[in-house]
Enzyme design. Structure first.
Site, short mmCIF file in Angstrom:
data_model
loop_
_atom_site.label_atom_id
_atom_site.label_comp_id
_atom_site.label_asym_id
_atom_site.label_seq_id
_atom_site.Cartn_x
_atom_site.Cartn_y
_atom_site.Cartn_z
N GLU A 233 97.35 -12.38 41.68
CA GLU A 233 98.03 -12.35 42.97
C GLU A 233 99.33 -11.56 42.87
O GLU A 233 99.81 -11.29 41.76
CB GLU A 233 98.31 -13.80 43.40
CG GLU A 233 97.07 -14.68 43.54
CD GLU A 233 96.24 -14.37 44.80
OE1 GLU A 233 96.34 -13.26 45.35
OE2 GLU A 233 95.47 -15.27 45.20
N HIS B 238 95.33 -8.04 45.65
CA HIS B 238 95.06 -8.64 44.34
C HIS B 238 93.84 -7.97 43.71
O HIS B 238 92.99 -7.43 44.41
CB HIS B 238 94.90 -10.17 44.41
CG HIS B 238 93.63 -10.68 45.02
ND1 HIS B 238 93.59 -11.77 45.87
CD2 HIS B 238 92.33 -10.30 44.89
CE1 HIS B 238 92.35 -12.01 46.23
NE2 HIS B 238 91.56 -11.14 45.65
N ASN C 123 95.55 -8.79 50.13
CA ASN C 123 96.94 -8.74 49.64
C ASN C 123 97.05 -7.87 48.38
O ASN C 123 98.02 -7.95 47.64
CB ASN C 123 97.46 -10.15 49.36
CG ASN C 123 96.69 -10.85 48.24
OD1 ASN C 123 95.70 -10.32 47.73
ND2 ASN C 123 97.14 -12.01 47.84
N ASP D 33 86.45 -13.26 36.95
CA ASP D 33 87.22 -14.45 37.28
C ASP D 33 86.30 -15.58 37.74
O ASP D 33 85.09 -15.40 37.84
CB ASP D 33 88.29 -14.14 38.35
CG ASP D 33 87.74 -13.41 39.57
OD1 ASP D 33 86.51 -13.34 39.71
OD2 ASP D 33 88.54 -12.92 40.37
C1 GLP Z 1 88.21 -12.45 45.53
C2 GLP Z 1 87.92 -12.13 44.05
C3 GLP Z 1 88.13 -10.69 43.76
C4 GLP Z 1 87.48 -9.89 44.87
C5 GLP Z 1 88.28 -10.04 46.13
C6 GLP Z 1 87.66 -9.39 47.34
O1 GLP Z 1 89.17 -13.41 45.68
N1 GLP Z 1 88.66 -12.91 43.11
O2 GLP Z 1 87.60 -10.37 42.49
O3 GLP Z 1 87.48 -8.54 44.53
O4 GLP Z 1 88.65 -11.38 46.35
O5 GLP Z 1 86.65 -10.16 47.90
P1 GLP Z 1 85.72 -9.63 49.07
O6 GLP Z 1 84.91 -8.54 48.51
O7 GLP Z 1 84.90 -10.83 49.48
O8 GLP Z 1 86.62 -9.15 50.15
#
Ligand code: GLP
Length: 245
Positions: free
Chosen positions: A146, A141, A139, A71
């Site tokens: 989302e 995702h 959450n 993404d």
């Molecule tokens: C982000 C990304 C995800 C990622 C998630 C967790 O928003 N879009 O691909 O896995 O949130 O992020 P983190 O590892 O910083 O908690």
């Protein structure tokens, strides 16, 4: 119930991230021409550190592989320090021998519905992805899918939820504008991968992990879509696994 998910409860964050890096190494050794799906976020930082160290130590090669990002933030060019393209370039791609032309990512600064469709077409052309790394949001995702996202969704533009904007605010400096939209692989795009490896560490992910594994599938928990996939490894540290019985 998510009986098909393979749950690995490790003790430390380092053990969980090393295990994740190991699975990528194994994939590239078994099949040098692998199609790789890379995630970003704080969780993945030690994974890429470990992967780069293994690459150097074991003299691995990514020369025949192809890589796809999960993404990106809409509005951020690949050179922007908070973009996921920049993140992967700095933490992974610049340290390994993957050819530049084999690296695919959605360009956030020119992201449109057409660009999202083209990204999906490239995924379908080179895919299926052999190994897809995933983090998870607080959450639940996955990528930027989302709660409420369709389990068949493909690459598209999405509005980020308040929960995600709050969680990710720490990655943006106080004087830079935080992106509020994403361009993301859909849940359906992710489920096409042959092997999915989800890594979660820390107490803040414990509820999302419990809901993903222990509850029925639900659109309110995007990660629960993974219960339908036949080949998922879930790597957890003690804190992320703390609400599992
Ligand atoms: C982000 C990304 C995800 C990622 C998630 C967790 O928003 N879009 O691909 O896995 O949130 O992020 P983190 O590892 O910083 O908690």
């Amino acid at each position: 119930m998510g009986t098909r998910l393979r749950i690995h409860k490790l003790t430390t964050k380092k053990q969980a991230s090393d295990a994740c890096a190991y699975l990528v190494c194994k994939q590239i050794i078994d099949k040098p021409s692998s199609v790789l799906g890379f995630a970003t976020g704080g969780t993945m930082e030690p994974v890429y550190k470990s992967l780069v160290a293994e690459y150097k130590q074991r003299k691995l090669s990514f020369a025949e592989s192809v890589a796809f990002s999960l993404d990106e933030y809409v509005g951020l060019a690949p050179e922007h320090p908070q973009s996921f393209a920049y993140y992967l370039q700095k933490r992974l791609y610049q340290h390994i021998d993957i050819p530049k032309q084999s690296i695919y990512f959605p360009k956030g600064d020119i992201a449109t519905d057409d660009i999202a469709q083209q990204y999906q077409q490239n995924l379908d052309k080179y895919g299926p992805i052999d190994i897809q790394l995933l983090g998870i949001g607080v959450n639940a995702h996955i990528a930027f899918n989302e709660p409420g996202s369709d389990f068949n969704s493909l690459c598209r533009l999405v509005q980020l939820s308040t929960s995600t904007l709050t969680s990710n605010a720490k990655y943006f400096e106080s004087n830079t504008m935080q992106a509020s939209k994403g361009i993301t692989m859909g849940i359906g795009s992710i489920l096409k991968a042959k092997h999915i490896v989800l890594l979660a560490v820390g107490q803040s992910k414990a509820e999302a992990i419990r809901d993903m594994i222990c509850n029925e599938q639900s659109l309110s928990c995007p990660a629960s879509a993974l219960q339908s996939h036949p080949n998922v490894d879930v790597l957890l540290d003690k804190d992320a696994a703390s609400l599992l019985s």
